[in-house]
Design a protein around this motif. Structure first.
Motif, short mmCIF file in Angstrom:
data_model
loop_
_atom_site.label_atom_id
_atom_site.label_comp_id
_atom_site.label_asym_id
_atom_site.label_seq_id
_atom_site.Cartn_x
_atom_site.Cartn_y
_atom_site.Cartn_z
N ASN A 1 -1.97 -17.09 0.01
CA ASN A 1 -3.64 -16.66 -0.96
C ASN A 1 -3.62 -15.37 -0.29
OD1 ASN A 1 -5.03 -18.36 -2.46
ND2 ASN A 1 -5.57 -19.20 -0.67
N SER A 2 -3.23 -14.37 0.54
CA SER A 2 -3.00 -13.82 1.54
C SER A 2 -2.36 -12.08 0.45
CB SER A 2 -2.33 -13.10 2.66
OG SER A 2 -1.30 -13.87 2.45
N TRP A 3 -1.30 -13.01 -0.36
CA TRP A 3 0.00 -11.81 -1.56
C TRP A 3 -0.39 -12.22 -2.67
CZ3 TRP A 3 2.85 -14.83 -4.68
CH2 TRP A 3 3.30 -15.86 -4.07
N GLY B 1 1.71 0.42 -8.26
CA GLY B 1 2.92 1.18 -7.39
C GLY B 1 2.14 1.02 -5.70
N MET B 2 1.17 0.69 -5.61
CA MET B 2 0.44 0.28 -3.94
C MET B 2 0.82 -1.00 -3.93
SD MET B 2 0.52 3.50 -2.24
CE MET B 2 1.25 4.71 -2.71
N LEU B 3 0.18 -1.51 -4.77
CA LEU B 3 0.89 -2.94 -4.60
C LEU B 3 1.70 -3.42 -3.64
CD1 LEU B 3 -0.32 -5.92 -4.44
CD2 LEU B 3 0.45 -6.08 -6.99
N MET B 4 3.15 -2.70 -4.46
CA MET B 4 4.53 -3.27 -4.03
C MET B 4 5.17 -2.94 -2.79
SD MET B 4 6.25 -5.42 -6.36
CE MET B 4 4.28 -5.99 -5.92
N GLY B 5 4.44 -1.77 -2.15
CA GLY B 5 4.51 -0.73 -0.89
C GLY B 5 3.41 -1.48 -0.12
N GLY B 6 2.52 -2.45 -0.64
CA GLY B 6 1.57 -2.43 0.62
C GLY B 6 2.04 -4.02 0.90
N ILE B 7 2.10 -5.04 -0.11
CA ILE B 7 2.47 -6.43 -0.53
C ILE B 7 3.94 -6.99 0.89
CG2 ILE B 7 3.68 -7.07 -1.69
CD1 ILE B 7 2.18 -8.80 -2.67
N GLN B 8 4.46 -5.67 1.30
CA GLN B 8 6.08 -6.23 1.86
C GLN B 8 5.44 -5.54 3.11
OE1 GLN B 8 9.10 -3.76 0.38
NE2 GLN B 8 8.22 -3.14 -1.26
N SER B 9 4.60 -5.63 3.03
CA SER B 9 3.53 -6.00 4.74
C SER B 9 2.85 -6.78 5.14
CB SER B 9 2.36 -4.46 5.06
OG SER B 9 3.47 -3.55 4.93
N LEU B 10 2.54 -8.08 3.91
CA LEU B 10 1.93 -8.92 4.59
C LEU B 10 2.62 -10.12 4.98
CD1 LEU B 10 0.07 -9.03 1.30
CD2 LEU B 10 -1.06 -8.44 3.72
N PRO B 11 2.47 -10.95 6.30
CA PRO B 11 3.59 -12.10 6.89
C PRO B 11 3.95 -12.68 6.01
CG PRO B 11 2.08 -10.97 8.41
CD PRO B 11 1.72 -10.54 7.23
N PHE B 12 3.11 -13.29 4.87
CA PHE B 12 3.02 -14.39 4.31
C PHE B 12 3.75 -13.96 3.24
CE2 PHE B 12 -0.33 -16.49 6.95
CZ PHE B 12 -0.11 -17.66 7.04
N TRP B 13 4.15 -13.27 2.81
CA TRP B 13 5.21 -12.93 1.85
C TRP B 13 6.15 -12.50 2.24
CZ3 TRP B 13 8.36 -8.72 -0.12
CH2 TRP B 13 8.36 -8.51 -1.16
N GLN B 14 6.53 -12.12 2.96
CA GLN B 14 7.55 -11.94 3.51
C GLN B 14 8.08 -13.27 4.00
OE1 GLN B 14 7.15 -10.01 7.15
NE2 GLN B 14 6.51 -8.02 6.40
N LEU C 1 -7.65 1.13 -4.81
CA LEU C 1 -7.77 -0.73 -4.73
C LEU C 1 -6.48 -1.42 -4.65
CD1 LEU C 1 -9.48 -0.70 -8.48
CD2 LEU C 1 -10.69 -1.09 -6.46
N ALA C 2 -5.81 -1.68 -4.59
CA ALA C 2 -4.47 -1.95 -3.92
C ALA C 2 -4.40 -2.30 -2.63
CB ALA C 2 -3.04 -1.52 -4.73
N ASN C 3 -4.62 -0.58 -1.84
CA ASN C 3 -4.49 -1.18 -0.65
C ASN C 3 -5.60 -1.90 0.00
OD1 ASN C 3 -2.52 1.14 -0.01
ND2 ASN C 3 -3.35 2.64 -0.70
N VAL C 4 -6.78 -1.19 -0.61
CA VAL C 4 -8.25 -1.74 0.06
C VAL C 4 -7.76 -3.86 0.04
CG1 VAL C 4 -10.48 -2.24 -0.15
CG2 VAL C 4 -9.44 -0.41 -0.41
N THR C 5 -7.54 -3.71 -1.29
CA THR C 5 -7.19 -5.41 -1.03
C THR C 5 -5.66 -6.35 -0.37
OG1 THR C 5 -7.59 -5.50 -3.31
CG2 THR C 5 -6.52 -7.65 -3.65
N THR C 6 -4.88 -5.51 -0.21
CA THR C 6 -3.75 -6.10 0.49
C THR C 6 -4.07 -5.84 2.46
OG1 THR C 6 -2.71 -3.67 0.79
CG2 THR C 6 -1.88 -5.51 -0.97
N PHE C 7 -5.03 -4.82 2.56
CA PHE C 7 -6.14 -5.00 3.20
C PHE C 7 -6.74 -5.87 4.45
CE2 PHE C 7 -9.53 -2.96 6.40
CZ PHE C 7 -8.06 -2.68 7.74
#
Length: 532
Positions: free
Chosen positions: A201-203, A58-71, A186-192
């Protein structure tokens, strides 16, 4: 292995259980002083992890969209909101495909093997997710993940509910869905933590990390004993008695509580079998009692996802942007504090579920969500927008943005009071054994359908309506409160077998008892000894 019954005492659910606990050697001692219960409460953490796995997504899908390399790697998700909705809904799509098979696996192979099966599939999906090199592969990985997680979310609460010590059941089963927030943390800490990695590797790392809970379960699930109710239903009464004796009676198969539970479970299954001879996917909807159960179960399943919370989890980047928080660092850091906050609130609520009652928590939760959502909508409404790099961003004042963030925290607390601890716990409590897995499957189906709808509709509607979309959820929350007030029944103080009386009336006579509708009490048979 027959059970001889002794004197029949007139009692309600709470008094009956207390009477048996008084006769039990370890009945009224703290759980940590009963070696069997102590072991159960530790190893059942393995089953609790299933909910954390779900929360991670649930939070991975929200947080990962903030990662520049994923975008940058998946630009199609940025430009095509419909495709983004399909990607976000991937796990729910996989879950819907798996649901018809979940009760079959749980009933035929057992609760433990179903958990192991789901963990293996979810682990494979997470590996594929981290290794994805195109949009199609990424979506396929998420569907595979959802397929595995569906088995975990079906079998784990069944095993926990059916194996727990009676006085631990309320708090433990309520903790199951509460650990969704541990996964989100855990998802939020990982993406942060991977935000500053200047590569793909950031995503990818957060994608691989989603498999860690599944790997943990795959290795350790065998430490958990099988459900005694499943064992009795499969004709393995001696094995069931050994489980109850070892883990509820501290090794004594003739302990008063063990005798009571064994007799009650056995008789309840016999009665259920007589009343429900042919079981199929639609059996939970047959009969007035079951229809009432499924009406409530279906409602709270949709409420758990249609209360506006899906916007805050799966599309939090867009929500942050509307209140003026646009930096990826700030968004991911706030996510961590949100997760910590919700873990604390939901766990505290779980500990008080038997004192305050299920209905009280549901009412408090819905009132709190309604009030905070109305305030949230007001704080977001009416501000003009300006174009920043071609994207419309509201010019919300800093003070209003901070107030909205505070209200967001309060809203999450209100949600966590009931829908985190009770969505699964209340469902498995009110379902009789023979349709418990099927009923839980339908609950997960309703959740997945609501999430698929939300995941696809929310980004499109939010993009078109902006803050005005919040009004839709505010109106819906009024309906939720009215429904909960009139339809949610209190279940505290009853064993699993006795709760059926609350829904079925005289047809729900439970094991070893007959229900007196004038006095509102059950005549509970206390077995004297388990005969070999």
């Amino acid at each position: 292995m027959p059970v001889a019954t002794g004197a029949v005492t007139q009692s309600d659910g709470t008094e009956a259980l207390n009477a048996v606990l008084e006769q039990s050697k370890y009945g009224n001692v703290p759980w940590y002083k009963n070696p069997g219960v102590r072991y159960l409460n530790i190893v059942l953490i393995v089953a609790l992890v299933s909910s954390a796995n779900n929360g991670y997504d649930g939070m991975l899908m929200g947080g990962i969209q903030s990662l520049p390399f994923w975008q940058r790697y998946f630009p199609d998700f940025q430009t095509n909101k419909s495709l983004l909705g399909v990607m976000v809904a991937g796990q729910q799509i996989g879950g819907v495909f798996a649901l018809p098979f979940c009760p079959i696996m749980a009933e035929k192979a057992g609760r433990r093997l179903a958990i192991a099966w789901g963990a293996a599939i979810a682990l494979a999906g997470s590996i594929l997710q981290g290794a994805a090199n195109n949009v199609g592969m990424y979506i396929a990985a998420r569907i595979l993940l959802g397929f595995g997680v569906a088995f975990l979310m079906n079998a784990s609460p069944l095993l926990i509910t059916e194996l727990c010590y009676p006085t631990s059941r309320g708090a433990y089963t309520s903790s199951f869905n509460s650990l969704w927030h541990l996964g989100s943390l855990l998802a939020n800490v990982t993406t942060f933590s991977t935000l500053n990695i200047q590569s793909d590797n950031s995503w990818r790392i957060p994608g691989y990390m989603q498999g860690v809970p599944s790997a943990f379960q795959l290795v350790l699930v065998w430490l958990i004993p099988e459900s005694p109710r499943w064992l009795i239903a499969r004709g393995r009464e001696e094995d069931a008695l050994k489980v109850l004796g070892k883990y509820h009676g501290a090794g004594d198969e003739n302990d008063a509580l063990v005798r009571f539970e064994f007799h009650e479970i056995k008789e309840a299954l016999r009665l259920e079998k007589e009343l429900t001879k042919d079981i199929n996917m639609f059996t939970p909807f047959k009969g007035k009692g079951n229809q009432r159960r499924m009406l409530v179960i279906g409602a709270i399943a949709f409420f758990s996802q249609w209360s506006g919370n899906a916007l805050f989890s799966y599309y939090q980047k867009d929500v942050y942007d509307t209140i003026g928080i646009t930096a990826s660092y700030d968004q991911l850091l706030i996510n961590i504090f949100q997760s910590l906050w919700q873990i604390a609130v939901s766990i505290i609520a779980s500990l008080f579920v038997d004192k305050l009652g299920r209905r009280t928590l549901f009412l408090a939760s819905n009132i709190g969500m309604l009030v905070t959502y109305v305030i949230w909508t007001g704080l977001n409404g009416g501000w003009p927008s300006e174009s920043v790099n071609g994207v419309k961003v509201p010019t919300i004042p800093i003070s209003a943005g901070r107030a909205a963030l505070a209200i967001w925290f309060l809203y999450n607390a209100a949600y966590a009071i009931a829908y985190s601890p009770l969505l699964v716990a209340y469902t498995v409590e009110i379902l009789p054994y023979r349709i418990r897995s099927l009923g839980l499957t339908w609950m997960n189906f309703f959740v997945n359908v609501s999430l698929v709808f939300n995941s696809y509709v929310n980004p499109v509607a939010f993009d078109a309506l902006a803050w005005k979309y919040y009004i839709v959820y505010a109106v819906w929350l009024v309906f939720e409160l009215v429904f909960v007030y009139f339809f949610v029944i209190e279940t505290k103080g009853h064993t699993l077998e006795e709760i059926s009386v609350l829904f079925d009336g005289h047809t729900g006579d439970v094991a070893g008892s007959s229900y007196d509708h004038e006095s509102g009490k059950a005549a509970v048979a206390l077995p004297e000894k388990v005969a070999a």
